[in-house]
Design an enzyme around this catalytic site. Structure first.
Site, mmCIF file in Angstrom:
data_model
loop_
_atom_site.group_PDB
_atom_site.id
_atom_site.type_symbol
_atom_site.label_atom_id
_atom_site.label_comp_id
_atom_site.label_asym_id
_atom_site.label_seq_id
_atom_site.Cartn_x
_atom_site.Cartn_y
_atom_site.Cartn_z
ATOM 1 N N HIS A 101 -27.896 4.098 -61.638
ATOM 2 C CA HIS A 101 -28.088 5.539 -61.801
ATOM 3 C C HIS A 101 -29.211 6.029 -60.881
ATOM 4 C CE1 HIS A 101 -25.887 6.389 -65.834
ATOM 5 N NE2 HIS A 101 -25.223 5.523 -65.097
ATOM 6 N N ASP B 201 -17.138 8.055 -67.333
ATOM 7 C CA ASP B 201 -18.582 8.042 -67.524
ATOM 8 C C ASP B 201 -19.213 9.377 -67.141
ATOM 9 O OD1 ASP B 201 -21.032 6.881 -68.208
ATOM 10 O OD2 ASP B 201 -21.380 6.104 -66.201
ATOM 11 N N HIS C 289 -24.018 -0.883 -60.901
ATOM 12 C CA HIS C 289 -23.820 0.440 -61.503
ATOM 13 C C HIS C 289 -25.212 1.063 -61.662
ATOM 14 C CE1 HIS C 289 -21.426 3.055 -64.453
ATOM 15 N NE2 HIS C 289 -22.669 3.489 -64.577
ATOM 16 N N ASN D 64 -25.398 9.299 -62.774
ATOM 17 C CA ASN D 64 -24.635 8.474 -61.844
ATOM 18 C C ASN D 64 -24.900 8.837 -60.389
ATOM 19 O OD1 ASN D 64 -22.953 6.796 -63.622
ATOM 20 N ND2 ASN D 64 -22.068 8.738 -64.285
ATOM 21 N N CYS E 54 -28.341 11.956 -67.084
ATOM 22 C CA CYS E 54 -29.029 10.883 -67.799
ATOM 23 C C CYS E 54 -29.424 11.415 -69.177
ATOM 24 C CB CYS E 54 -30.275 10.421 -67.051
ATOM 25 S SG CYS E 54 -31.181 9.116 -67.904
#
Length: 301
Positions: free
Chosen positions: A210, A16, A208, A250, A241
């Site tokens: 951000h 990711d 998860h 992240n 992002c």
């Protein structure tokens, strides 16, 4: 509810994080070294690759070579993202311990990203899940935009719950709840989680979150109090992002581990080694370290 005694960190940096890196394709040996260093630091769950078309995600075009090149550590799960049957077949051939499928709680987000409805996206995963089950490989599900969508704004927690339940019923052992654009706040995160936990057991949910608006650690602390014991994060905060130019994406693994250690929660991860890995990979990429803890520790690589 009391805080958990331990938390499993799912390290998503190699997938990711790196998939969003602009510029030249990152060398395979750098990806392999990153994964090996993370495992050596005590990370027990690593999202190592994504079996997608190189046309759409150039940085993940060498997934098979990466999986072949890593040194497998006992007790470490090496996972791969698999959006379709061809992807899961590649992951199986590469020896992935686990595969991941992904959808969203926002219809608009799903249509913009994969050109189909949420229901259609779930239907597409049926053969993926069946192939994984035939090979005794665990399936993890991701739900994006659980606290907000770049196109629809706020998302109804009941929609997040419904999609999460679909993934559970499909055969996912764990559902990762993604605040894709990082707009959540602690109260909203807890409200969302409470609704989802009515459909999916809390011990089968992961966070998860951000850090686009600097709220990730606060949100994580909030949901830890409600029973979350699995957290997705990315070493050095790799991965921006895409919906907010220049914004962080992240949450950094180093920052999460530091917070957890301060709370007396075990992760099994050597923070200094993790921070050294974060400093090393950012040097390789020629970018700034997105981890405040990594910068503060100033570990040498």
């Amino acid at each position: 509810m009391a805080l958990p005694s331990s938390v499993r960190i799912v390290e998503v940096g190699p997938r990711d994080g790196l998939q969003n890196e602009a510029g030249p394709v990152i060398a395979t040996d750098i990806k392999v070294a990153l994964i090996n260093r993370l495992a050596a630091a005590g990370v027990s769950h690593i999202e190592a690759a994504s079996f997608v078309s190189p046309k759409w995600v150039p940085q993940m075009g060498d997934a098979a070579a990466v999986m072949a090149g890593i040194t497998r550590h006992d007790g470490v799960a090496y996972a791969a993202l698999t959006p379709n049957l061809r992807g899961v077949e590649g992951a199986i051939e590469s020896g992935a311990d686990e595969v991941a499928i992904f959808t969203a709680a926002s219809e608009s987000f799903t249509r913009k990203n994969i050109n189909c409805s949420i229901a259609e996206s779930l239907e597409r995963f049926v053969p993926v899940v069946e192939a994984a089950k035939r090979n005794n490989i665990r399936i993890r599900g991701y739900v994006s935009t659980v606290l907000g969508c770049p196109y629809e704004g706020d998302i109804d927690p009941s929609q997040v719950a419904a999609v999460s339940r679909e993934l559970l019923d499909m055969g996912c052992y764990e559902i990762s709840l993604g605040d894709t654009i990082g707009v959540g706040t602690p109260v909203r995160a807890r409200k969302m989680l409470a609704r989802v936990a009515n459909e999916v057991p809390i011990n089968q949910l992961a966070a998860h979150f951000h850090d686009t608006y600097g709220q990730a650690l606060a949100n994580l602390y909030a949901v830890l109090q409600d029973g979350i014991s699995v957290i997705d994060s990315s070493v050095a905060g790799l991965g921006g992002c895409p919906y907010a130019s220049g914004a962080s994406g992240n949450v950094a693994s180093e920052d999460v581990v530091y917070m957890l250690e301060g709370l007396g929660i075990k992760t099994g991860i050597d923070l200094k080694e993790l921070a050294a890995t974060g400093n090393w990979i950012t040097q390789q990429l020629g970018r700034n370290n997105g981890s405040k803890v990594g910068l503060a520790l100033g570990c040498s690589s």
